[in-house]
Design a protein around this motif. Structure first.
Motif, PDB file in Angstrom:
ATOM      1  N   ARG A 149       0.964  -0.285   2.967  1.00 26.70           N
ATOM      2  CA  ARG A 149       0.381  -1.085   4.108  1.00 26.70           C
ATOM      3  C   ARG A 149       1.069  -0.144   5.425  1.00 26.70           C
ATOM      4  O   ARG A 149       0.313  -0.582   6.078  1.00 26.70           O
ATOM      5  N   GLN A 176      10.395  -0.514   1.723  1.00 30.11           N
ATOM      6  CA  GLN A 176      10.030  -0.379   0.548  1.00 30.11           C
ATOM      7  C   GLN A 176      10.781   1.114   0.088  1.00 30.11           C
ATOM      8  O   GLN A 176      10.476   2.593   0.700  1.00 30.11           O
ATOM      9  N   PRO A 214      10.928  -6.134   1.415  1.00 31.52           N
ATOM     10  CA  PRO A 214      10.726  -4.801   2.489  1.00 31.52           C
ATOM     11  C   PRO A 214       8.865  -4.300   1.696  1.00 31.52           C
ATOM     12  O   PRO A 214       8.178  -4.371   1.265  1.00 31.52           O
ATOM     13  N   ALA A 227       4.148  -7.724   0.121  1.00 28.71           N
ATOM     14  CA  ALA A 227       5.937  -8.077   0.416  1.00 28.71           C
ATOM     15  C   ALA A 227       6.569  -7.689   0.931  1.00 28.71           C
ATOM     16  O   ALA A 227       6.115  -6.679   2.708  1.00 28.71           O
ATOM     17  N   PRO A 282      -3.121  -8.710  -7.265  1.00 34.22           N
ATOM     18  CA  PRO A 282      -2.945  -7.895  -5.915  1.00 34.22           C
ATOM     19  C   PRO A 282      -4.113  -8.714  -5.334  1.00 34.22           C
ATOM     20  O   PRO A 282      -5.319  -8.816  -5.643  1.00 34.22           O
ATOM     21  N   PRO A 283      -4.355  -8.807  -4.052  1.00 33.79           N
ATOM     22  CA  PRO A 283      -5.674  -9.326  -3.576  1.00 33.79           C
ATOM     23  C   PRO A 283      -6.700  -8.018  -3.839  1.00 33.79           C
ATOM     24  O   PRO A 283      -6.151  -7.309  -3.838  1.00 33.79           O
ATOM     25  N   THR A 303       4.777  -2.905   1.408  1.00 33.84           N
ATOM     26  CA  THR A 303       5.024  -0.929   0.617  1.00 33.84           C
ATOM     27  C   THR A 303       4.719  -0.221   1.770  1.00 33.84           C
ATOM     28  O   THR A 303       4.217  -0.029   3.400  1.00 33.84           O
ATOM     29  N   GLN A 355       4.503  -2.246  -7.939  1.00 37.54           N
ATOM     30  CA  GLN A 355       3.208  -1.409  -7.352  1.00 37.54           C
ATOM     31  C   GLN A 355       3.421  -0.179  -8.150  1.00 37.54           C
ATOM     32  O   GLN A 355       2.429   0.259  -7.715  1.00 37.54           O
ATOM     33  N   TYR A 411      -1.397  -3.168  -3.873  1.00 42.66           N
ATOM     34  CA  TYR A 411       0.181  -3.828  -5.075  1.00 42.66           C
ATOM     35  C   TYR A 411       0.522  -3.832  -4.627  1.00 42.66           C
ATOM     36  O   TYR A 411       1.327  -2.754  -2.876  1.00 42.66           O
ATOM     37  N   GLY A 412       1.427  -5.226  -3.835  1.00 40.23           N
ATOM     38  CA  GLY A 412       2.711  -5.378  -3.192  1.00 40.23           C
ATOM     39  C   GLY A 412       1.946  -5.828  -1.330  1.00 40.23           C
ATOM     40  O   GLY A 412       3.298  -5.462  -0.330  1.00 40.23           O
ATOM     41  N   TRP A 413       1.114  -5.290  -1.561  1.00 42.89           N
ATOM     42  CA  TRP A 413       0.582  -5.859   0.229  1.00 42.89           C
ATOM     43  C   TRP A 413       1.242  -6.702   0.790  1.00 42.89           C
ATOM     44  O   TRP A 413       0.975  -6.471   1.996  1.00 42.89           O
ATOM     45  N   ALA A 463       7.134  -5.455  -6.248  1.00 44.26           N
ATOM     46  CA  ALA A 463       6.069  -5.738  -6.266  1.00 44.26           C
ATOM     47  C   ALA A 463       5.581  -5.195  -8.022  1.00 44.26           C
ATOM     48  O   ALA A 463       4.463  -5.292  -7.654  1.00 44.26           O
TER      49      ALA A 463
END
Lengths: 120, 645
Positions: free
Chosen positions: B459, B643, B454, B452, A109-110, B456, A51, B448-450, A49
């Motif tokens: 998370r 990830q 696979p 996603a 992002p949220p 993160t 990130q 970011y990628g919360w 993503a």
């Protein structure tokens, strides 16, 4: 200099240095870019993503960083710091444009306030 | 031709006066019975008594039993040192010790922990020490078992962790059974690990064993704390204790920890007090629960930044003077830098670039004064290069940093007059603001990628944190591969909240060390958590059975990125450097085709398991379920597909 400021400075420098080349940028297709992003190992360090790897060891966050094509291309061809270089024979300028378009399309992002477990 | 003639029976028999004749007769009877003609089958299947065998006087009494053996005394020695547990894979070279431990010793203090690999035994000791502050005893087979143990011993060596290893061996060639016992014996069995053990001995008598067992413990526990090894000779183990022999186990002394020289400490205090931008860097500094309190006290007097390089939990993560997130910035501006128990001080003072032409440059500014305070210079060996690049310091103080800290604090307090107080307070205020900004930035980075898949690593870590934060928890795994999210966003303040990494970075550490840590945490009622890498688990996966068998409660949450991700990135670097593309970088670096079902493996070893989890929304309910099982005293494994980093 903090890690965040350090990376921001790198991005800004690359952006300014290559702004003049922006007009020459090939058109990028985010869908093609997504496949190329995966196939060329971008996600290894930057995450699927965009990130970033986070912390002291990972790659820079790419999502929502506003990195234009010239700066993006310049970093891939002549990377600052430890990022491995991508030569044109392995990844064409057009492919780079596709990847940059994909990265630019990554959604925000949220809001951190909307995630309770990030506010404990 | 007869092997019996090679064995010096006289040597054995002179010690066997106390053996029971009844036992000998019972053993002799079946031998004689073999020579009798086989009776005809009868309707009654119960064999008739062999009157001749039971009443005849045998030609010679072969005494085959004994009372108290040398291994019983060795167990007395081991018990005197206060071990709670002894971890081992069973092996013939210490069969005497094994039997004495479980029967004569009552399998208590130490209790036998059954391990499927010696790397597991030692790594469990590694994790156990970092919670309990005392070593685990490990038995290992001579030669082959010790070879299995080597990786974990090297990790413990690099991490300054004492592990107390006892191996079997048979020195006397006349006492070795032909074949395998020769393969498992050596003239100097400790040689293979001597480069990364602090001390070893091969005792030639029981009294020698007693003295060396206490000496080994004392040496292991004196900083720098490191692994030690004792050889328990097979003949010493198995022969009876000679009648009338007087044996004595020496007392274990209270160990005084070496401190830095007072003049050098005073000079360091002067530098710190007068510095405009002093910085403290702590690596393997925290040795006891008191360590972080002292470091907080020193930092608060000076209101200076502390960089925790995560060798241990040296400073609470939410302390405003914890400036680990901006280490480079502070080092570059510092005029005085003090390194506490640094494993790689050079690496904190310099940057290094891994490109075609490897380059480095100083981060610290010219003229910055540097001080190293630690026990590493008190004991060092030359072959393995874990001592890292030579740090160009102005003052090197040899002594345990934690033990020296009260003296340093006192000196700093004495020198820090009121005239400096306002400047210190202003410095501290800025640092507190920077710390708060770093935490907030980390929170935003985590979004970011919360959602996603696979999942993160941010998370993963925050979902775990949400479930454990109100418990008395202990994180028993390294955090580098999950991008240090726990240090960035968890509130770590107690010494057992984080126990550092694996030292030598040999994979296989985490799976076993976390179970060892959980074993130590069990009696304190703590919830042990490990963020478990897939490649690491595969190295010592048998530890799952040990956790199930011994009912060691641990929540093992997998960071399953389905590969050796660090190595994947290294191959990527090489492929890019050679301009060959990344089509084949996955070869040898990924664990696909088929994916490994870790939950099934764990279940097969008797461990409750959930997964694979691929949707981040499934994490919270799975974690709740898992924690309930752990609170019931069982280990649980959650397989989470993640990830890379």
């Amino acid at each position: 200099m903090t890690a965040a400021r350090f990376w921001t400075a790198i991005v800004m420098a690359l952006f300014l240095a290559s702004a003049a080349r922006a007009a020459d940028a090939p058109n990028g297709d985010p869908m093609k870019g997504r496949a190329l992003y995966t196939a060329n190992g971008c996600a290894y360090c930057h995450g699927t993503a965009g990130q970033g790897g986070g912390g002291r060891t990972g790659g820079l966050r790419l999502a929502q960083m506003g990195i234009g094509y010239p700066a993006f291309l310049n970093q891939l061809r002549h990377p600052v710091n430890e990022m491995p270089p991508y030569v044109e024979s392995a990844l064409s300028d057009q492919d780079v444009a596709h990847i940059q378009a994909f990265v630019a399309s990554l959604p925000p992002p949220p809001d951190v306030k909307s995630i309770p477990i990030l506010n404990n | 031709m007869s092997n019996d003639k090679d064995v010096p029976d006289v040597r054995r028999r002179k010690f066997l006066k106390g053996a029971g004749l009844a036992g000998a007769a019972a053993m002799a009877a079946p031998l004689n019975a073999v020579a009798q003609p086989r009776p005809a089958p009868a309707n009654n299947p119960v064999p008739l008594p062999n009157k001749a065998a039971e009443t005849a006087i045998p030609p010679a009494l072969e005494v085959l039993t004994e009372g108290k053996s040398g291994s019983d005394f060795m167990v007395d020695c081991i018990k005197s040192l206060g071990f709670e547990y002894m971890a081992a894979n069973p092996a013939s070279s210490f069969r005497g010790l094994h039997e004495s431990l479980v029967n004569y010793g009552g399998n208590k203090d130490p209790e036998f922990l059954t391990c499927s690999h010696e790397e597991i035994s030692v790594a469990m000791g590694h994790g156990y020490y970092k919670i309990e502050g005392k070593p685990l005893c490990v038995f290992a087979h001579g030669t082959v078992g010790l070879h299995h143990a080597t990786m974990a011993l090297y990790n413990a060596w690099c991490d300054r962790v004492p592990v107390y290893v006892v191996i079997g061996n048979i020195m006397d060639v006349q006492m070795r059974r032909p074949g395998i016992e020769w393969n498992h014996s050596a003239q100097d069995p400790a040689a293979v690990v001597r480069d990364y053990t602090k001390w070893d001995d091969n005792p030639a008598s029981l009294q020698h064993f007693a003295e060396s067992s206490v000496r080994a413990y004392k040496i292991a526990m004196t900083p720098p704390t490191l692994p030690v090894l004792l050889v328990a000779d097979g003949v010493l183990q198995e022969d009876p204790i000679p009648e009338g022999m007087v044996l004595r186990i020496p007392k274990l002394p209270q160990i005084s920890v070496p401190q830095g020289e007072s003049g050098a400490v005073a000079e360091t205090a002067r530098m710190l007090v007068n510095a405009e931008n002093p910085v403290l860097i702590a690596d393997h500094y925290a040795r006891t629960p008191e360590a972080a309190k002292h470091l907080v006290a020193l930092a608060e007097v000076l209101q200076c930044p502390v960089i925790d390089t995560s060798g241990r939990l040296n400073l609470p993560t939410r302390h405003p003077l914890n400036q680990s997130a901006r280490a480079r910035n502070h080092v570059s501006q510092a005029d005085v830098i003090v390194g506490l128990e640094m494993s790689d001080f050079w690496g904190s003072l310099n940057s290094y670039r891994d490109q075609l032409h490897r380059t480095s440059r100083p981060i610290a500014k010219a003229g910055a004064r540097t001080v190293s305070l630690g026990a590493n210079d008190l004991y060092i060996k030359s072959n393995y290069q874990d001592f890292q690049r030579f740090a160009d310091v102005d003052l090197a103080i040899s002594g345990d940093a934690e033990a020296t800290m009260p003296m340093l604090i006192e000196q700093v307090k004495r020198l820090a007059d009121n005239g400096k107080k306002s400047a210190y307070e202003a410095r501290g205020k800025k640092l507190a603001e920077a710390h708060a900004a770093d935490v907030q930035r980390a929170r935003v980075d985590a979004t970011y990628g919360w959602d996603a898949s696979p999942i993160t690593t941010a998370r993963l870590c925050m979902e775990v944190w949400a479930q454990i934060k109100d418990e008395d928890w202990s994180l028993a795994s390294p955090t580098a591969s999950v991008s240090y999210w726990p240090q960035r966003l968890w509130t770590m303040e107690k010494p057992y909240h984080f126990i550092g990494d694996g030292g030598g970075m040999g994979i296989g550490y985490c799976a076993s060390a976390s179970v060892g840590a959980a074993l130590a945490n069990r009696k304190h009622g703590r919830l042990t958590v490990a963020l478990q890498n897939d490649g690491d688990l595969l190295m010592t996966i048998g530890v799952l059975w040990t956790a199930a068998h011994h009912k060691i409660p641990i929540l093992s949450v997998m960071h399953n990125n389905r590969g050796y991700h660090q190595e994947l990135m290294h191959v990527q670097r090489m492929a890019n450097r050679h301009m060959r593309g990344l089509d084949r970088a996955h070869i040898g670096t990924t664990l696909r085709e088929p994916y490994i079902d870790y939950a099934k493996i764990a279940q097969g070893m008797g461990v409750e398991a959930i997964g694979p989890i691929t949707d981040p929304k499934d994490l919270a309910p799975a974690l709740k379920r898992a924690i309930a099982i752990v609170k019931g005293g069982e280990p649980v494994l959650l397989d989470v597909v993640t990830q890379g980093r």
